[in-house]
Design a protein around this motif. Structure first.
Motif, short mmCIF file in Angstrom:
data_model
loop_
_atom_site.label_atom_id
_atom_site.label_comp_id
_atom_site.label_asym_id
_atom_site.label_seq_id
_atom_site.Cartn_x
_atom_site.Cartn_y
_atom_site.Cartn_z
N UNK A 1 0.83 -1.20 0.00
CA UNK A 1 0.00 0.00 0.00
C UNK A 1 0.87 1.25 0.00
N UNK A 2 0.47 2.25 -0.75
CA UNK A 2 1.11 3.56 -0.67
C UNK A 2 0.18 4.52 0.06
N UNK A 3 0.77 5.45 0.77
CA UNK A 3 -0.01 6.38 1.59
C UNK A 3 0.30 7.81 1.19
N UNK A 4 -0.73 8.63 1.17
CA UNK A 4 -0.57 10.03 0.77
C UNK A 4 -0.17 10.92 1.92
N UNK A 5 -0.37 10.45 3.15
CA UNK A 5 -0.05 11.29 4.30
C UNK A 5 0.42 10.44 5.46
N UNK A 6 1.17 11.08 6.36
CA UNK A 6 1.69 10.37 7.53
C UNK A 6 0.56 9.90 8.43
N UNK A 7 -0.50 10.70 8.54
CA UNK A 7 -1.58 10.29 9.45
C UNK A 7 -2.28 9.04 8.94
N UNK B 1 -3.18 14.66 11.49
CA UNK B 1 -4.04 14.91 10.33
C UNK B 1 -4.11 16.40 10.01
N UNK B 2 -3.73 16.75 8.79
CA UNK B 2 -3.80 18.13 8.32
C UNK B 2 -2.73 19.04 8.87
N UNK B 3 -1.78 18.51 9.63
CA UNK B 3 -0.76 19.35 10.26
C UNK B 3 0.55 19.31 9.47
N UNK B 4 1.27 20.42 9.49
CA UNK B 4 2.65 20.41 8.99
C UNK B 4 3.49 19.58 9.95
N UNK B 5 4.43 18.83 9.40
CA UNK B 5 5.24 17.94 10.23
C UNK B 5 6.45 18.71 10.76
N UNK B 6 6.31 19.22 11.96
CA UNK B 6 7.36 19.97 12.64
C UNK B 6 7.67 19.29 13.96
N UNK B 7 8.77 19.66 14.61
CA UNK B 7 9.03 19.08 15.93
C UNK B 7 7.87 19.29 16.90
#
Length: 206
Positions: A54-60, A94-100
């Motif tokens: 499976x491929x995923x479009x987002x980390x969530x 979900x919907x968040x920029x991936x920051x620390x």
């Protein structure tokens, strides 16, 4: 960082847990059902199977699928606990920029899910004894301006200290609690697998 970083993390976790499966089961044989290593290995091999197909479009999406896979494939208490961790972690991203900062919120959400299921407190000789100091160290590092890699390394090091601190404790939760005073002198398997997962995150997510 993006989805590929989280794919790398989960694949690395699977390798680490496979390599340490016998060790985790040895720890669990002293105070549990002697299946923690095998269960965690089986669960994350199933996660790898999902990643292969499976491929995923987002980390969530990825993390939530990993969580659902663990819940369905891992026996004992560890499947629901770790599955809930990844489900809640993914939901928080979900919907968040991936920051620390957002990764930190995700880690907190995941651990809050673990607590909601397991009802553990610090000092109960559970995986939370590794998670609690890890979150504290992560938050302190991010507040001090550290990048993700530095913060995750701090978290992993704190988790390892928390893991080691479980050795003299008397278990108050889970199967180990049935042993009472005899549970003292043994390292908690869940705190050990938590540390492995965070050490993997420090290697692969930044």
């Amino acid at each position: 960082m993006g989805v590929d970083s989280f794919v790398s993390w989960l694949r690395d976790v699977a390798v680490s847990l496979h390599d340490n499966a016998a060790y985790l089961t040895e720890l669990d044989s002293a105070i549990g059902d002697a299946d923690h290593g095998a269960n965690m290995d089986r669960g994350f091999q199933a996660v790898v199977g999902v990643l292969d197909e499976t491929s995923f479009d987002s980390a969530d999406e990825l993390l939530k699928k990993a969580g659902m896979t663990l819940v369905s494939k891992v026996g004992g208490a560890s499947g629901p606990l770790y599955g809930t961790f990844f489900l809640r972690f993914g939901t928080a991203l979900a919907g968040a920029d991936l920051t620390p900062e957002t990764i930190g919120k995700g880690l907190h959400a995941g651990v809050e899910g673990v607590l909601a299921r397991g009802k553990a407190e610090l000092g109960d000789k559970t995986m939370y004894d590794a998670w609690a100091p890890a979150l504290e160290a992560y938050d302190a590092a991010v507040a001090g301006g550290s990048d993700l890699g530095t913060a995750l390394t701090a978290a992993a090091e704190a988790a390892a200290k928390g893991r080691d601190a479980t050795i003299p404790l008397v278990a108050r939760k889970g199967r180990a609690s049935y042993l009472g005073e005899r549970s003292a002198g043994h390292q908690d398997p869940g705190a050990t697998s938590t540390t492995l997962i965070l050490e993997s995150a420090a290697r692969t997510l930044p």
